[in-house]
Design a protein around this motif. Structure first.
Motif, PDB file in Angstrom:
ATOM      1  N   ALA A   6     -16.216  -0.260 -25.026  1.00  9.03           N
ATOM      2  CA  ALA A   6     -16.686   1.011 -24.471  1.00  9.03           C
ATOM      3  C   ALA A   6     -17.967   0.816 -23.668  1.00  9.03           C
ATOM      4  O   ALA A   6     -18.153   1.445 -22.619  1.00  9.03           O
ATOM      5  N   LYS A   7     -18.853  -0.066 -24.174  1.00  5.12           N
ATOM      6  CA  LYS A   7     -20.088  -0.344 -23.436  1.00  5.12           C
ATOM      7  C   LYS A   7     -19.787  -0.985 -22.085  1.00  5.12           C
ATOM      8  O   LYS A   7     -20.370  -0.603 -21.065  1.00  5.12           O
ATOM      9  N   GLY A  10     -18.260   1.602 -19.733  1.00  4.83           N
ATOM     10  CA  GLY A  10     -19.306   2.490 -19.222  1.00  4.83           C
ATOM     11  C   GLY A  10     -20.161   1.810 -18.166  1.00  4.83           C
ATOM     12  O   GLY A  10     -20.541   2.424 -17.166  1.00  4.83           O
ATOM     13  N   LEU A  71     -26.554  -0.262 -20.486  1.00  4.78           N
ATOM     14  CA  LEU A  71     -25.338  -0.080 -21.276  1.00  4.78           C
ATOM     15  C   LEU A  71     -24.805  -1.411 -21.798  1.00  4.78           C
ATOM     16  O   LEU A  71     -24.218  -1.475 -22.882  1.00  4.78           O
TER      17      LEU A  71
END
Length: 73
Positions: A6-7, A10, A71
């Motif tokens: 997810a990081k 993003g 991120l």
């Protein structure tokens, strides 16, 4: 493991801002050149405005890069 994905996702989405900033700078100088060819006498006064617009667009691109780095970390 899913948090890492997810990081990275993003960060990749945040990097789109850099590409869009490049498109914006191209539009700014393309329109400036088009206007300067139509009215060369006004080009000198408008060049400063074109540089300010390009700096603001690049600032947003750099901000997107910083967000992407944050991120990933």
């Amino acid at each position: 493991m899913e948090a890492d994905a997810a990081k990275l996702l993003g960060a990749g989405i945040a990097c789109l801002g850099m590409g869009l900033a490049a498109i914006g700078v191209g539009n700014i100088f393309g329109n400036f050149l088009s206007g300067a060819l139509r009215n060369p006498s006004a080009a000198k006064e408008q060049f400063t405005n074109a540089l300010i617009g390009a700096a603001l667009a690049e600032g947003l691109g750099i901000f997107a890069l910083v967000i992407a780095f944050l991120l990933v970390l």
